[in-house]
Design a protein around this motif. Structure first.
Motif, mmCIF file in Angstrom:
data_model
loop_
_atom_site.group_PDB
_atom_site.id
_atom_site.type_symbol
_atom_site.label_atom_id
_atom_site.label_comp_id
_atom_site.label_asym_id
_atom_site.label_seq_id
_atom_site.Cartn_x
_atom_site.Cartn_y
_atom_site.Cartn_z
ATOM 1 N N LYS A 126 -8.073 -5.004 -16.739
ATOM 2 C CA LYS A 126 -6.835 -5.501 -16.127
ATOM 3 C C LYS A 126 -6.884 -5.439 -14.599
ATOM 4 O O LYS A 126 -5.897 -5.748 -13.936
ATOM 5 N N GLN A 127 -8.055 -5.014 -14.058
ATOM 6 C CA GLN A 127 -8.210 -4.851 -12.602
ATOM 7 C C GLN A 127 -7.159 -3.908 -12.027
ATOM 8 O O GLN A 127 -6.594 -4.144 -10.960
ATOM 9 N N GLN A 128 -6.899 -2.818 -12.746
ATOM 10 C CA GLN A 128 -5.931 -1.818 -12.309
ATOM 11 C C GLN A 128 -6.685 -0.605 -11.761
ATOM 12 O O GLN A 128 -7.109 0.270 -12.508
ATOM 13 N N PHE A 129 -6.852 -0.571 -10.458
ATOM 14 C CA PHE A 129 -7.558 0.523 -9.820
ATOM 15 C C PHE A 129 -6.570 1.389 -9.049
ATOM 16 O O PHE A 129 -5.714 0.879 -8.325
ATOM 17 N N ILE A 130 -6.713 2.689 -9.233
ATOM 18 C CA ILE A 130 -5.759 3.638 -8.669
ATOM 19 C C ILE A 130 -6.286 4.188 -7.346
ATOM 20 O O ILE A 130 -7.392 4.724 -7.271
ATOM 21 N N LYS A 131 -5.493 4.052 -6.280
ATOM 22 C CA LYS A 131 -5.823 4.627 -4.978
ATOM 23 C C LYS A 131 -5.432 6.099 -4.998
ATOM 24 O O LYS A 131 -4.250 6.438 -5.098
ATOM 25 N N LYS A 148 -10.300 0.208 -19.926
ATOM 26 C CA LYS A 148 -9.122 -0.624 -20.163
ATOM 27 C C LYS A 148 -8.506 -1.067 -18.839
ATOM 28 O O LYS A 148 -8.054 -2.209 -18.698
ATOM 29 N N ARG A 149 -8.487 -0.154 -17.854
ATOM 30 C CA ARG A 149 -7.938 -0.503 -16.547
ATOM 31 C C ARG A 149 -8.823 -1.510 -15.822
ATOM 32 O O ARG A 149 -8.330 -2.369 -15.103
ATOM 33 N N GLU A 168 -12.147 6.446 -7.876
ATOM 34 C CA GLU A 168 -12.260 6.779 -9.292
ATOM 35 C C GLU A 168 -13.064 8.058 -9.503
ATOM 36 O O GLU A 168 -12.955 8.700 -10.548
#
Length: 283
Positions: free
Chosen positions: A109-114, A105-106, A151
């Motif tokens: 939305k191109q939501q990548f967590i650093k 899902k992320r 990730e």
């Protein structure tokens, strides 16, 4: 086993003894109906939960999961079990399946967590991080994606948390942050970057791991008169290590409201001197 509910074409909820159990069996939605029996040899994968707390969540998750995703997670866990020499729980399968769904899902939305823990994870849990990287690669290959290395951290931590089988489970994120902070205190105090490949570094961080576990448990070694004399000698021999330990002592007081014992200070000074003395010579 009696079928309680058909969740989708391949997943059903069954009664096994006194427990509700999720089973994966190809085409079960076409072959069986609620109330019918299913033999264990017909089942490809079984998820046994020891609590009903997450039953609704996992029921929804499995009923909406792509069978290929279930197989992907199974392959990831098999690799992790072989690499780490562990036996995974059913909760790990479901937690990773849940993680995969959220990850996809992320991605949409191109939501990548650093991740702030990537270097600490590499440093303190290298074998687990290797599993996280492999899991990430397997996901990339199946889904045709290119994902950031960060990730792999959260994938790795699922295995770290699952493997922990001590009576009181540790907060591994807190443990890693504390380890990283304590190492940083030493590096900043001596203005060096410690050699992570050195034997002395490995000994130092191994000592720190047990030290941090005791801190989180609220357990500190008791002091003794014999150690007190050694403590005085070590303070005189290694004044820079003593100063570094005082900074660590303030950190532990502030973060955990605990006093480091003379025993702990002595061992820390000895390890810090050993891990930094050659680094100091190179400066």
């Amino acid at each position: 086993m009696k079928i309680s509910q058909i969740l989708n074409n391949n997943v059903a909820l069954v009664k096994r003894g006194g427990n509700e159990v999720f089973v994966v069996s190809k085409g079960i939605g076409f072959k069986k109906k609620k109330g019918q029996q299913i033999a264990e040899e017909e089942v490809e994968k079984m998820y046994i939960l020891d609590s009903f707390d997450m039953l609704d969540h996992f029921s929804y998750l499995l009923s909406h999961s792509d069978p290929n995703d279930i197989l992907l997670i199974s392959n990831i866990i098999s690799y992790g079990e072989e690499t780490l020499g562990i036996k995974a729980s059913d909760y790990l399968s479901l937690a990773l399946l849940d993680h995969l769904e959220f990850l996809l899902k992320r991605v949409e939305k191109q939501q990548f967590i650093k991740s702030p823990l990537i270097w600490d994870t590499k440093r303190f849990y290298p074998d687990y991080f290797k599993v996280g990287l492999k899991a990430l690669k397997m996901i990339e290959e199946q889904k045709g994606l290119q994902l950031p290395e960060d990730e792999a951290v959260s994938l790795c931590l699922h295995f770290v948390n699952m493997e922990e089988s001590r009576d009181s489970k540790k907060d591994h994120v807190l443990e890693m942050r504390t380890l990283g902070d304590l190492v940083s205190i030493v590096e900043h105090h001596f203005n060096v970057t410690l050699d992570e490949e050195s034997t002395n570094y490995m000994r130092f961080t191994t000592h720190l791991q047990y030290f941090v576990q005791r801190i989180i448990d609220g357990e500190i070694f008791n002091d003794g008169s014999e150690t007190l004399e050694l403590y005085k000698q070590v303070c005189q021999l290694y004044p820079d290590s003593f100063k570094a330990v005082q900074k660590m002592k303030i950190y532990v007081q502030t973060q955990f409201n605990l006093e480091i014992s003379v025993n702990e200070e002595t061992y820390l000074m000895l390890h810090i001197n050993r891990v930094t003395e050659r680094m100091e010579d190179k400066k």
